[in-house]
Design an enzyme around this catalytic site. Structure first.
Site, mmCIF file in Angstrom:
data_model
loop_
_atom_site.group_PDB
_atom_site.id
_atom_site.type_symbol
_atom_site.label_atom_id
_atom_site.label_comp_id
_atom_site.label_asym_id
_atom_site.label_seq_id
_atom_site.Cartn_x
_atom_site.Cartn_y
_atom_site.Cartn_z
ATOM 1 N N ASN A 104 25.212 19.094 79.466
ATOM 2 C CA ASN A 104 23.974 19.759 79.846
ATOM 3 C C ASN A 104 24.224 20.439 81.196
ATOM 4 O O ASN A 104 24.231 19.786 82.230
ATOM 5 C CB ASN A 104 22.840 18.729 79.958
ATOM 6 C CG ASN A 104 21.559 19.347 80.493
ATOM 7 O OD1 ASN A 104 21.419 20.572 80.544
ATOM 8 N ND2 ASN A 104 20.620 18.504 80.902
ATOM 9 N N TRP A 105 24.433 21.756 81.127
ATOM 10 C CA TRP A 105 24.789 22.479 82.356
ATOM 11 C C TRP A 105 23.599 22.737 83.280
ATOM 12 O O TRP A 105 23.780 23.196 84.412
ATOM 13 C CB TRP A 105 25.432 23.832 82.002
ATOM 14 C CG TRP A 105 26.829 23.727 81.503
ATOM 15 C CD1 TRP A 105 27.623 22.606 81.497
ATOM 16 C CD2 TRP A 105 27.617 24.778 80.933
ATOM 17 N NE1 TRP A 105 28.846 22.905 80.959
ATOM 18 C CE2 TRP A 105 28.869 24.231 80.608
ATOM 19 C CE3 TRP A 105 27.385 26.132 80.667
ATOM 20 C CZ2 TRP A 105 29.889 24.994 80.029
ATOM 21 C CZ3 TRP A 105 28.380 26.886 80.093
ATOM 22 C CH2 TRP A 105 29.631 26.320 79.781
ATOM 23 N N LYS A 106 22.397 22.526 82.765
ATOM 24 C CA LYS A 106 21.191 22.807 83.565
ATOM 25 C C LYS A 106 21.256 24.252 84.082
ATOM 26 O O LYS A 106 21.709 25.125 83.364
ATOM 27 C CB LYS A 106 21.048 21.772 84.685
ATOM 28 C CG LYS A 106 21.161 20.351 84.126
ATOM 29 C CD LYS A 106 20.811 19.280 85.113
ATOM 30 C CE LYS A 106 20.983 17.919 84.415
ATOM 31 N NZ LYS A 106 20.517 16.810 85.230
ATOM 32 N N HIS A 161 13.532 17.103 78.240
ATOM 33 C CA HIS A 161 14.376 16.628 79.343
ATOM 34 C C HIS A 161 13.478 16.205 80.513
ATOM 35 O O HIS A 161 12.474 16.859 80.803
ATOM 36 C CB HIS A 161 15.371 17.707 79.786
ATOM 37 C CG HIS A 161 16.390 17.151 80.737
ATOM 38 N ND1 HIS A 161 16.122 16.979 82.074
ATOM 39 C CD2 HIS A 161 17.634 16.664 80.527
ATOM 40 C CE1 HIS A 161 17.182 16.421 82.651
ATOM 41 N NE2 HIS A 161 18.113 16.223 81.737
ATOM 42 N N GLU A 198 13.655 16.551 83.598
ATOM 43 C CA GLU A 198 13.385 17.550 84.637
ATOM 44 C C GLU A 198 12.245 18.471 84.209
ATOM 45 O O GLU A 198 11.443 18.907 85.029
ATOM 46 C CB GLU A 198 14.678 18.333 84.950
ATOM 47 C CG GLU A 198 15.614 17.493 85.808
ATOM 48 C CD GLU A 198 17.091 17.731 85.577
ATOM 49 O OE1 GLU A 198 17.466 18.780 85.025
ATOM 50 O OE2 GLU A 198 17.887 16.831 85.942
ATOM 51 N N GLU A 258 17.656 8.672 78.787
ATOM 52 C CA GLU A 258 18.120 9.034 80.127
ATOM 53 C C GLU A 258 17.158 8.449 81.165
ATOM 54 O O GLU A 258 16.104 9.049 81.445
ATOM 55 C CB GLU A 258 18.151 10.552 80.284
ATOM 56 C CG GLU A 258 19.074 11.241 79.299
ATOM 57 C CD GLU A 258 19.486 12.620 79.796
ATOM 58 O OE1 GLU A 258 20.669 12.814 80.055
ATOM 59 O OE2 GLU A 258 18.607 13.480 79.958
ATOM 60 N N GLY A 318 21.606 12.317 87.988
ATOM 61 C CA GLY A 318 22.029 13.043 89.176
ATOM 62 C C GLY A 318 22.058 12.199 90.431
ATOM 63 O O GLY A 318 22.168 12.719 91.543
ATOM 64 N N SER A 360 24.287 10.061 85.081
ATOM 65 C CA SER A 360 25.473 9.788 85.904
ATOM 66 C C SER A 360 26.680 9.290 85.106
ATOM 67 O O SER A 360 27.420 8.423 85.560
ATOM 68 C CB SER A 360 25.141 8.813 87.033
ATOM 69 O OG SER A 360 24.202 9.413 87.925
ATOM 70 N N GLY A 400 25.441 15.626 82.603
ATOM 71 C CA GLY A 400 25.031 16.719 83.468
ATOM 72 C C GLY A 400 26.146 17.106 84.432
ATOM 73 O O GLY A 400 27.083 17.821 84.082
ATOM 74 N N GLY A 401 26.066 16.596 85.656
ATOM 75 C CA GLY A 401 26.996 16.974 86.721
ATOM 76 C C GLY A 401 28.465 16.952 86.322
ATOM 77 O O GLY A 401 29.212 17.897 86.617
HETATM 78 P P1 PGA Z 1 23.697 13.714 85.219
HETATM 79 O O1 PGA Z 1 22.561 14.422 84.300
HETATM 80 O O2 PGA Z 1 24.859 13.399 84.297
HETATM 81 O O3 PGA Z 1 24.040 14.714 86.259
HETATM 82 O O4 PGA Z 1 23.089 12.466 85.763
HETATM 83 C C1 PGA Z 1 22.298 13.997 82.988
HETATM 84 C C2 PGA Z 1 21.171 14.804 82.393
HETATM 85 O O5 PGA Z 1 20.208 15.138 83.109
HETATM 86 O O6 PGA Z 1 21.213 15.146 81.193
#
Ligand code: PGA
Length: 250
Positions: A8-10, A96, A98, A169, A175, A214, A235-236
């Site tokens: 997930n590149w956001k 998601h 966010e 999640e 993050g 994470s 994500g990251g």
């Molecule tokens: P993260 O994000 O791996 O940076 O914690 C995961 C996500 O939001 O899908």
């Protein structure tokens, strides 16, 4: 059931950066084990370029990070499932955290998007998860049950189970560098499976439940070895080919 390893590149990467990543990733995954599937959720603006960069037969699926629950119309700024398919997507994320926290998406809206995307031919990963406050108040089970009941309300009982996944999640692990421990993952994933079973019966066993929050190359193998973990949403650590490829093959 194949494990689904998803990036997930956001809101990261230009088209040029995305193309370099996709080409390198395809090269890195030439000997991907048969029991794994890989997906990249790129920003809308990079999807077409990513699709063009993937060679025919590449084992990387493309997905949108969100969509709107209508075919077309007066929805300024929104993207329809058909538009995502037109850019080479076969998947979409809904709900998601966010989007729930920053953009105020309700369970009801997430449910509409989930049902509409599935009906439009996209496979869906519905994201759920509790905040730290909710966990500390002992509300984990109630929060997950509500997110899943409302998030899946419009999904027909005869849905093809492989087309619907849930990503657990925990908001406090996204993050933050703080990963949920094995007990926390086991407990939450068992609750998700229970909710899916209540809703879909035996089919629930064929729906994938992903963990996200994470995930890193160092902890991926341990997390996917746990019961009821059928993949990862990253994500990251998915922004660099090297670390994403290490997670995918962990
Ligand atoms: P993260 O994000 O791996 O940076 O914690 C995961 C996500 O939001 O899908």
């Amino acid at each position: 059931m194949k494990l689904l390893m998803a990036a997930n590149w956001k809101m990261h990467k230009t088209r040029a950066e995305a193309v370099v990543f996709m080409r390198e990733l395809a090269g890195r995954l030439s000997d991907l084990p048969e029991d794994r599937e890989v997906a990249v959720f790129a920003p809308f603006t990079a999807l077409g370029a990513c699709s063009d960069a993937l060679e025919k037969g590449a084992r990387v699926r493309l997905g949108g990070q969100d969509c709107w629950a209508a075919e077309q119309g007066a929805f300024t700024g929104e993207i329809s499932p058909d538009m995502l398919r037109d850019c080479g997507c076969s998947l979409v994320l809904t709900g998601h955290s966010e989007r729930r926290a920053i953009l105020g998406e309700s369970n009801a809206l997430v449910g509409e998007k989930t049902a509409f995307a599935l009906a439009s031919g996209l496979d869906v990963i519905l994201c759920v998860g509790e905040t730290l406050e909710q966990r500390e108040l002992g509300a984990l089970e109630a929060v997950l049950a509500r997110q899943l009941e409302e998030g899946l309300a419009g999904v027909p009982a005869d849905v093809v189970p492989e087309r619907l996944s849930v990503a657990y999640e925990p908001v406090w692990a996204i993050g933050t560098g703080r990963t949920a421990g094995p007990e926390e993952v086991l407990g939450a994933h068992a609750l998700v499976r229970q909710c899916l079973r209540r809703r879909f019966g035996d089919k629930a066993a064929e729906m994938r439940v992903l963990y996200g929050g994470s995930v890193k190359p160092e902890n991926a193998a341990q997390i996917i070895s746990l019961d009821n973990v059928d993949g990862l949403l990253i994500g990251g650590a998915s922004l660099q080919v090297e670390s994403f490829a290490r997670i995918v093959t962990a």
